[in-house]
Design an enzyme around this catalytic site. Sequence first.
Site, PDB file in Angstrom:
ATOM      1  N   GLU A   1       0.899  -1.110  -0.002  1.00 50.00           N
ATOM      2  CA  GLU A   1       0.079   0.044  -0.017  1.00 50.00           C
ATOM      3  C   GLU A   1       0.948   1.365  -0.066  1.00 50.00           C
ATOM      4  O   GLU A   1       0.363   2.186  -0.393  1.00 50.00           O
ATOM      5  CB  GLU A   1      -0.986   0.016   1.190  1.00 50.00           C
TER       6      GLU A   1
ATOM      7  N   HIS B   1       7.670 -26.146   1.577  1.00 50.35           N
ATOM      8  CA  HIS B   1       6.911 -27.502   0.994  1.00 50.35           C
ATOM      9  C   HIS B   1       5.931 -27.140  -0.344  1.00 50.35           C
ATOM     10  O   HIS B   1       5.275 -27.759  -0.609  1.00 50.35           O
ATOM     11  CB  HIS B   1       6.467 -28.756   1.685  1.00 50.35           C
TER      12      HIS B   1
ATOM     13  N   LYS C   1     -13.431   1.713  -3.037  1.00 44.47           N
ATOM     14  CA  LYS C   1     -14.223   2.011  -1.935  1.00 44.47           C
ATOM     15  C   LYS C   1     -15.477   2.741  -2.536  1.00 44.47           C
ATOM     16  O   LYS C   1     -16.740   2.438  -2.069  1.00 44.47           O
ATOM     17  CB  LYS C   1     -13.577   2.711  -0.817  1.00 44.47           C
TER      18      LYS C   1
END
Length: 446
Positions: free
Chosen positions: A281, A302, A414
């Site tokens: 951000e 893994h 938003k």
Amino acid sequence: MADILDWTNADLDQLDMATYEDKAGDMAARLREETGAGRLPFLTMPYAAELKKQLAGLKGYLDGFDHMLLLGIGGSALGARALQKAFHPEQDRPGHRGKWLWIADNVDAYALTAFMAKLPPEKTVVVTVSKSGGTIETVGQYFIIKEWMKERLGDEWAKHMLLVTDEKQGFLRGEVDAFGIRALPVPDNLGGRYSVLSAVGLIPALFLGMDTDALLAGAREVADVLADPALSGETLAGTQAFRLAAWGAALMDKGFTEMIFFAYIPLWASFGDWFAQLWAESLGKEGKGSQPVPAVGVTDQHSVNQMFMDGVRNKACLFLTCPSLPAGPKFPADLPDQFAYVRGKDFGELIQAEGLGTRMALSSSGVPLVEIQVGADGPKQAGKLIGLLGAATILTGWLMGINPLDQPAVELGKRLAKARMDADGLADEKADLNVFLTAQRDLREF
């Protein structure tokens, strides 16, 4: 043991570090200006003394609850979760009988319904964190939990609520004034991803019994040098925060577009998620930046380590270790011959060996790597880590020529979400939404 950065495998000879190291004087001048103007409270912590008093006064109140339900998203939750996992892991283990911290950090109807069905409201404090007081994901949950508390506790509901928000304005500040709800401020100019060592992260830390003074003291060890009004370019150039910043910027110039955060301290793995928001951000702007990739040692050896080792050569790595982790139980002496190499050894030796092996393998595969080695896995070291990575991120942004303290692209999503919910205004967003929703879709069953 000391807290150190190991630069041995950082591939400094392949990077043009000097381009950025030569800017230390300019960066020091900028730090003096920004800290002097009060625009970097992450480093100056002008709120710390008052916050300590507020936390001391809050402790007795919090001791009266068994459960804390934290309503927050992004930087309002990620730091608290990292601290919880690092220093209060008992909640994830069998037989836990202590305090319980629950974090509602998403629009998750299943979880919110479960909290209301199972938590005892009379033993629960609800902490709502939103600097602006207008974050709908958080404030929306507040509306619902507020009604639940009213129904279950009647006139006592407000005594079970704690708000962390702007000191002077916003919807939640209005709730404080209207209902007399306890509140602590989010300091001005302190963005969510930089706020873990404010009331945002320290209230849940205090509730769980962490040493909040040690967290702050650790961060101050890193930050005080950078916030010194007499900071010189020479002094800044000698700090590990600036060197990390120069390394990060130089890496991007060479096409290293991913930054792995590989945590070989199992309980600190959630700091990877905190770092991912901090780095992404702050630096993902104007077509620039590198993608943060949290990874957990040993687990991710893994899985995604295959890509790190043998995929596109665009990855660098911050590798977090602690040589003083617990020894744990010993392996039995009567193991089959194929496992003879661990007979009688401490279980804890295994993660140290795995970390060493992975670090060497990454380096041999061409992944520039800096090891962050903390001498102990305590709160002071966690504070130092938070201070180091936060400062390095700010400096990296400045070296890149972008603002590491805003997040303009996040706001578009938003606004579109509010338009979808038919919020007032937002005519342009509603028009764009209509075009998107009425377009011909290419839909196929699977």
